[in-house]
Design a protein around this motif. Structure first.
Motif, short mmCIF file in Angstrom:
data_model
loop_
_atom_site.label_atom_id
_atom_site.label_comp_id
_atom_site.label_asym_id
_atom_site.label_seq_id
_atom_site.Cartn_x
_atom_site.Cartn_y
_atom_site.Cartn_z
N HIS A 183 -38.05 94.19 -94.98
CA HIS A 183 -38.51 94.28 -93.47
C HIS A 183 -39.28 95.44 -93.41
N VAL A 184 -40.52 95.29 -92.65
CA VAL A 184 -41.48 96.41 -92.33
C VAL A 184 -41.30 96.31 -90.58
N ILE A 185 -40.79 97.17 -89.96
CA ILE A 185 -40.96 97.50 -88.48
C ILE A 185 -41.71 98.36 -88.08
N HIS A 189 -43.17 104.87 -79.66
CA HIS A 189 -42.24 105.68 -78.67
C HIS A 189 -40.70 105.27 -78.90
N GLY A 190 -40.35 105.36 -80.36
CA GLY A 190 -38.81 105.04 -80.48
C GLY A 190 -38.28 103.90 -80.45
N GLU A 191 -39.19 102.76 -80.24
CA GLU A 191 -38.59 101.44 -79.74
C GLU A 191 -39.41 100.41 -80.79
N PRO A 192 -38.55 99.37 -81.56
CA PRO A 192 -39.21 98.54 -82.48
C PRO A 192 -40.04 97.84 -81.80
N VAL A 193 -41.17 97.29 -82.69
CA VAL A 193 -42.23 96.43 -81.95
C VAL A 193 -41.93 95.03 -82.94
N VAL A 194 -41.07 94.37 -82.26
CA VAL A 194 -40.57 92.99 -83.25
C VAL A 194 -41.89 92.11 -83.58
N GLU A 195 -42.76 92.08 -82.55
CA GLU A 195 -44.16 91.38 -82.72
C GLU A 195 -44.85 91.52 -83.79
N ALA A 196 -44.75 92.79 -84.37
CA ALA A 196 -45.49 93.32 -85.24
C ALA A 196 -44.93 93.36 -86.60
N CYS A 197 -43.84 93.05 -86.83
CA CYS A 197 -42.78 93.12 -87.87
C CYS A 197 -43.34 92.38 -89.13
#
Length: 712
Positions: A183-185, A189-197
């Motif tokens: 997986h590439v996430i 600002h320290g929070e994962p961007v799930v829509e772009a994983c």
């Protein structure tokens, strides 16, 4: 898998923790880790697999979770069971297997009953399906009665933990390589961007399987020895990722000193044969006495059999002598009836039988046999009815005559075959003697001639095995016609038959209208396939004889089907991990075609993730806000050279001399659990849990919108 496995012991301090202390579970497809929030190491770690073999004695089915001790598995029948995993490409779908794993984990942690009165924080893969998450929540609430549950992404916990250690930045990419998936996430600002994983089904297991395929193809004689466990050990010990695949390939093609230094050889498991100690004098004496007893018993059996045979022969001889006396005392017209009643055709036959019985009796008794009696009876005396005209014989004697004709013909044929075999053996002995003289006269020339002869014969045999075709023409429907399947001799006979038919019919095909036409057909259509088969058999026998001679003279000779010879040392080489060291790991950084997958590795997925990321992170290929931090985590990134190869691939799509920092997690295997344990110990964790009341009231719809905030 190691040869010696230690089962995790049961924890003793479960009741010392308050009900508010969360239990942290890193539910990975490779390993299951469970422990307490706030600690730096998990209490338990074992393989996330289940096996259910049967006990050999009782037949009872037992459940084995995780690794097993090979010394205990000898009591179980594992032929009908195999390891089962609850995961399908990092997603839990076999919850009956997952229940076995959770039962074992909670029991080893110290929870005695079925109730687990502690909050649970469990890791999951990114974008885990809602159905899998809801089934997991249902299992934890209904089966174990947990008060609350929280779900978080394993790669996000690892990234936050390494960010807390100062290894990576607030903005960056996390590339997590697991057992079967990667997986590439992106993080902003320290929070994962799930829509772009991004996700790809390439992981450490693909490297192991691909390495096993490479070694099995290179060393087909050792396919059974190169197992998945052995390939896993070789991957961990020797495999690395080349910074440039083509350059590394040219390096090994030139066979430079650097390529020789990178070559690794490994010895297959070898168990020396047990060396037997010489027997003692007492053992030798005991075996000699045993052999003597056995010989005495055999001698007694032979003597008893000899006495029985003597008694039978004496009885037969007495019966024949009585029959002769009866014939002497009978009238002339009564003799045929007596002979017919006793099953004899003439008086001479009785005398012959009596002579044979007397001769056999003297031979069994060990008495000398006269030369006249030792001589065999002539064929005329033995088959006395053969030359008698049919009109002088009775119907019974006619039957006996036919029988004697058959026996005489069979005997003569057997004698001719015996004489022919004797002559062939003499010819073979003379040929062997001549070959031995030639070998002693000039050994090198003799060996070279044998090799030439072997090559010629093998080429002939190989040529005969090829299809009998005269081209690749077809008959219009894609198949080869009958003419193409016939050899030259058969085509010539077909031509002669056609010519004879046209000549006989004067332009009209009337061949077969008369009876003599079929005689001509039988004569001309006689196939030489039997002759071909005999010739082929003779060539194969000669080839085997020459190969046997070569093996006797040249110990390094190994027969092959293509007419060549291999050296014995090269026939079964010891495996080497030279090119396979870096070819086996090709699927991981970015190449997917060598392993047969239709997906790219995590390196290619990382480039896709960068394009899908927001512009603030450098998404879309824009020059501003470029991604400078890439964190590698997961057990798959432990292969040496992963970071260097990934950095080289990413630089190809970055502006010239742009800053980039590819780092590896402090502990790629345990950082996900440590980050989850630190998050569960934070003060804001109770506000992020999903309670049992929420489950009963809101149900699955709340889990669809659930997203955790990763605060350490």
């Amino acid at each position: 898998m190691s040869s010696r496995v230690t089962r995790p012991s049961r924890q003793r301090d479960y009741h010392r923790f308050s009900p508010d202390s969360p239990i942290v579970i890193d539910n990975g497809s490779s390993c299951f880790r469970i422990g307490w929030a706030g600690e730096t190491e998990p209490r338990l770690s074992f393989r996330n697999v289940v096996q259910r073999p049967r006990h050999k004695a009782s037949g009872e089915t037992v459940t084995i979770v995780g690794d097993y001790d090979p010394s205990l598995m000898k009591y179980f029948d594992c032929t009908r069971s195999s390891f089962r995993s609850a995961f399908d490409n990092n997603v839990v779908y076999q919850f009956e297997v997952m229940e076995y794993v959770l039962d074992y984990g909670f029991e080893r942690l110290g929870a005695g009953g079925s109730e687990v009165n502690h909050p649970i924080l469990m890791t999951e893969c990114v974008c885990n399906p809602v159905a899998s998450r809801s089934k997991m929540a249902e299992l934890l609430f209904e089966t174990y009665g947990v008060p609350s549950v929280a779900f978080g992404i394993d790669a996000a916990f690892s990234y936050k933990y390494n960010q807390h250690l100062g290894i990576c930045n607030d903005d960056g990419l996390a590339i997590c390589t697991g057992l079967t998936t990667s997986h590439v996430i992106p993080f902003v600002h320290g929070e994962p961007v799930v829509e772009a994983c991004c996700r790809t089904n390439v992981g450490g297991q693909n490297i192991t399987e691909y390495l096993k395929q490479l070694l099995s193809l290179k060393y087909p004689l050792h396919t059974n020895s190169i197992t998945l466990e052995k390939a896993e050990d070789l991957k961990k010990e020797h495999c690395y990722i080349a910074a440039d695949y083509c350059s590394e390939l040219k390096l090994f093609q030139r066979e430079t000193k650097e390529a020789e230094e990178k070559t690794r050889c490994w010895q297959l498991p070898f168990v020396p044969p047990p060396q037997e100690e010489p027997p003692s004098e007492e053992e030798l004496a005991r075996k000699a006495a045993l052999r003597e007893r056995q010989a005495q018993r055999l001698r007694e059996m032979a003597a008893a059999k000899r006495l029985s045979k003597i008694a039978d022969l004496e009885a037969d001889l007495n019966a024949l002598e009585n029959l002769m006396s009866q014939l002497d005392a009978a009238e002339e017209d009564e003799i045929p009836a007596i002979l017919y009643q006793r099953g004899y055709a003439s008086r001479e036959e009785i005398e012959s039988a009596a002579s044979k019985a007397a001769q056999s009796l003297r031979k069994v008794k060990g008495e000398p046999v006269d030369a006249e009696e030792k001589a065999e009876v002539s064929l005329e005396e033995k088959y006395y009815l053969v030359n008698v005209p049919d009109n002088m014989l009775t119907p019974e004697q006619m039957k006996e005559k036919k029988k004697q004709i058959f026996l005489k013909t069979t005997y003569e044929g057997r004698m001719r075959a015996k004489q022919r075999k004797f002559e062939e053996e003499l010819q073979r002995e003379r040929q062997n003697q001549l070959e031995e003289e030639r070998r002693l006269e000039n050994p090198e020339l003799y060996l070279e001639q044998l090799r030439t002869r072997y090559k010629e014969l093998s080429e002939k045999v190989e040529q005969r095995k090829r299809p009998k075709t005269n081209g690749s023409h077809t008959n219009g429907n894609g198949s080869v016609g009958r003419g193409e399947r016939l050899n030259a001799a058969q085509r010539e006979r077909m031509r002669l038959l056609t010519t004879a038919a046209l000549d006989r019919g004067k332009g009209e095909d009337t061949f077969g209208a008369r009876e003599e036409d079929w005689q001509l057909y039988k004569l001309m259509s006689r196939d030489n396939d039997d002759d071909d088969d005999n010739e082929r058999d003779e060539e194969e026998a000669e080839l085997a004889r020459v190969a046997s001679k070569l093996q006797e003279i040249d110990p390094t000779f190994v027969a092959t089907t293509d007419g060549g010879a291999l050296q014995g040392a090269a026939a079964a080489p010891q495996p080497t991990t030279s090119r396979s060291r870096w070819r086996g790991a090709v699927p991981l950084p970015g190449g997917s075609l060598p392993a047969g997958h239709d997906r790219r590795g995590p390196g290619g997925a990382g480039r896709d993730g960068r394009r899908l990321a927001p512009p603030a992170l450098g998404g879309g290929g824009g020059p501003r806000g470029l991604c400078r931090s890439i964190l590698l985590t997961g057990g798959g990134c432990l292969v040496p050279g992963m970071g260097r190869r990934l950095e080289a691939d990413v630089r190809k799509i970055r502006p010239f001399l742009s800053a980039i920092n590819v780092v590896t997690a402090a502990d790629p295997v345990l950082d996900a659990w440590r980050g989850a344990a630190a998050c569960a110990a934070s003060s804001g964790f109770p506000q992020q849990v999903f309670t049992r009341e929420d489950y009963l009231e809101k149900g699955e719809d709340w889990l669809r919108r659930y997203r955790m905030s990763y605060i350490l």
